[in-house]
Design an enzyme around this catalytic site. Structure first.
Site, PDB file in Angstrom:
ATOM      1  NE  ARG A 244      -2.266   6.196  14.758  1.00 33.01           N
ATOM      2  CZ  ARG A 244      -1.321   5.805  13.908  1.00 33.01           C
ATOM      3  NH1 ARG A 244      -1.259   4.550  13.511  1.00 33.01           N
ATOM      4  NH2 ARG A 244      -0.430   6.653  13.449  1.00 33.01           N
TER       5      ARG A 244
ATOM      6  CD  GLU B   5       4.593  -2.805  12.193  1.00 36.18           C
ATOM      7  OE1 GLU B   5       3.864  -2.309  13.065  1.00 36.18           O
ATOM      8  OE2 GLU B   5       5.383  -2.126  11.518  1.00 36.18           O
ATOM      9  CG  ASP B   6       0.575  -1.499  11.678  1.00 37.91           C
ATOM     10  OD1 ASP B   6       1.669  -1.919  11.240  1.00 37.91           O
ATOM     11  OD2 ASP B   6       0.209  -0.320  11.518  1.00 37.91           O
TER      12      ASP B   6
ATOM     13  CG  ASP C 161       2.324  -2.199   2.264  1.00 39.47           C
ATOM     14  OD1 ASP C 161       1.508  -2.872   1.633  1.00 39.47           O
ATOM     15  OD2 ASP C 161       2.602  -1.030   1.952  1.00 39.47           O
TER      16      ASP C 161
ATOM     17  CG  PHE D  18      -4.652   2.895   2.582  1.00 39.00           C
ATOM     18  CD1 PHE D  18      -3.274   2.834   2.794  1.00 39.00           C
ATOM     19  CD2 PHE D  18      -5.421   3.675   3.436  1.00 39.00           C
ATOM     20  CE1 PHE D  18      -2.686   3.540   3.825  1.00 39.00           C
ATOM     21  CE2 PHE D  18      -4.825   4.396   4.471  1.00 39.00           C
ATOM     22  CZ  PHE D  18      -3.461   4.325   4.664  1.00 39.00           C
TER      23      PHE D  18
HETATM   24  P1  IMP Z   1       6.218  -1.565   4.857  1.00 38.54           P
HETATM   25  O1  IMP Z   1       7.607  -1.114   5.232  1.00 38.54           O
HETATM   26  O2  IMP Z   1       5.898  -1.197   3.432  1.00 38.54           O
HETATM   27  O3  IMP Z   1       5.984  -3.040   5.110  1.00 38.54           O
HETATM   28  O4  IMP Z   1       5.228  -0.663   5.672  1.00 38.54           O
HETATM   29  C1  IMP Z   1       4.639  -1.010   6.817  1.00 38.54           C
HETATM   30  C2  IMP Z   1       3.990   0.211   7.451  1.00 38.54           C
HETATM   31  O5  IMP Z   1       3.263   0.989   6.483  1.00 38.54           O
HETATM   32  C3  IMP Z   1       2.979  -0.226   8.464  1.00 38.54           C
HETATM   33  O6  IMP Z   1       3.550  -0.352   9.740  1.00 38.54           O
HETATM   34  C4  IMP Z   1       1.924   0.846   8.373  1.00 38.54           C
HETATM   35  O7  IMP Z   1       2.232   1.916   9.250  1.00 38.54           O
HETATM   36  C5  IMP Z   1       1.993   1.360   6.966  1.00 38.54           C
HETATM   37  N1  IMP Z   1       0.936   0.749   6.127  1.00 38.54           N
HETATM   38  C6  IMP Z   1       1.104  -0.157   5.142  1.00 38.54           C
HETATM   39  N2  IMP Z   1      -0.063  -0.487   4.582  1.00 38.54           N
HETATM   40  C7  IMP Z   1      -1.022   0.221   5.236  1.00 38.54           C
HETATM   41  C8  IMP Z   1      -2.463   0.311   5.115  1.00 38.54           C
HETATM   42  O8  IMP Z   1      -3.119  -0.351   4.294  1.00 38.54           O
HETATM   43  N3  IMP Z   1      -3.065   1.158   5.972  1.00 38.54           N
HETATM   44  C9  IMP Z   1      -2.390   1.906   6.911  1.00 38.54           C
HETATM   45  N4  IMP Z   1      -1.059   1.845   7.055  1.00 38.54           N
HETATM   46  C10 IMP Z   1      -0.377   1.025   6.222  1.00 38.54           C
HETATM   47 MG    MG Z   2       1.078   4.499   9.469  1.00 35.64          MG
END
Ligand code: IMP
Ligand code: MG
Length: 188
Positions: A171, A105-106, A109, A158
């Site tokens: 991206r 996963e990238d 958050d 962000f």
């Molecule tokens: P989570 O469910 O809040 O952990 O969200 C994770 C997803 O939110 C990631 O897979 C990203 O697609 C997106 N995301 C969270 N933070 C960032 C950021 O700083 N930049 C771009 N996408 C983000």
């Molecule tokens: Mg995204």
């Protein structure tokens, strides 16, 4: 967004191309050490689209026999805040029953997306299930989850690039950078 990438939209480079390369080599070695001796096949799952760069580089750095699978998910919410309610838009093409699954996963958050995904994939009875994230924003966590493998812990900003997008763009930056708030202010 059109034409050339406007690098002035990036306030600063948070993780350089070189740092990403070095860290992925280390993660690859760690995974190789942990998985080389295991019985059972390995499946590396790319969470589209953000993990695509990380997934491709990590798979090569691991140097293990593995299957590469792709999963599309969409979480309801806006660009910078997820609701954590996950809908599968593209499922993997293979059974993971009895296999060792690693989710690439990238970024973690709030953690809501991955905790939903873990629930969902666990129900398919893999032999093991681990999460490998390039980036982690621990200060944003809303649920009790940590990545098993993590590239970099980053502050609550962000970020875009190396797979991560703003509104579908950026991206393809080769590094991870902080987007200037002026680029997305006026939104919401
Ligand atoms: P989570 O469910 O809040 O952990 O969200 C994770 C997803 O939110 C990631 O897979 C990203 O697609 C997106 N995301 C969270 N933070 C960032 C950021 O700083 N930049 C771009 N996408 C983000
Ligand atoms: Mg995204």
């Amino acid at each position: 967004m059109k034409g050339l990438i406007n690098h002035d939209d990036i306030a600063k480079v948070l993780v350089s191309e070189e740092q990403i390369k070095t860290r992925i080599a280390e993660l690859g070695a760690e995974l190789r050490r942990d998985y080389a001796h295991l019985d059972g096949e390995i499946v590396l799952i790319c969470i589209l689209k953000g993990a695509v760069m990380f997934f491709a580089d990590l798979a090569r750095a691991m140097d293990l026999n593995l299957q590469m699978e792709f999963m599309g998910i969409s979480s309801y919410g806006n660009e910078r805040k997820t609701s954590g309610i996950v809908r599968i838009t593209k499922d993997i093409d293979t059974s993971i029953m009895g296999k060792h699954v690693i989710i690439a996963e990238d970024i973690m958050d709030s953690g809501l997306t991955l905790s939903h995904l873990i629930q969902l994939l666990s129900s398919r009875n893999p032999a093991s299930l681990k999460v490998c994230c390039l980036l982690d924003k621990p200060s944003r966590r809303e649920t009790d989850i940590t990545p098993d493998y993590c590239g970099f812990e980053i502050p609550n900003e962000f970020v875009v690039g190396y797979g991560l997008d703003y509104d579908g763009f950026l991206r393809n930056l080769p590094y991870v950078g902080v987007l200037k708030p002026s680029v997305y202010s006026g939104e919401e």
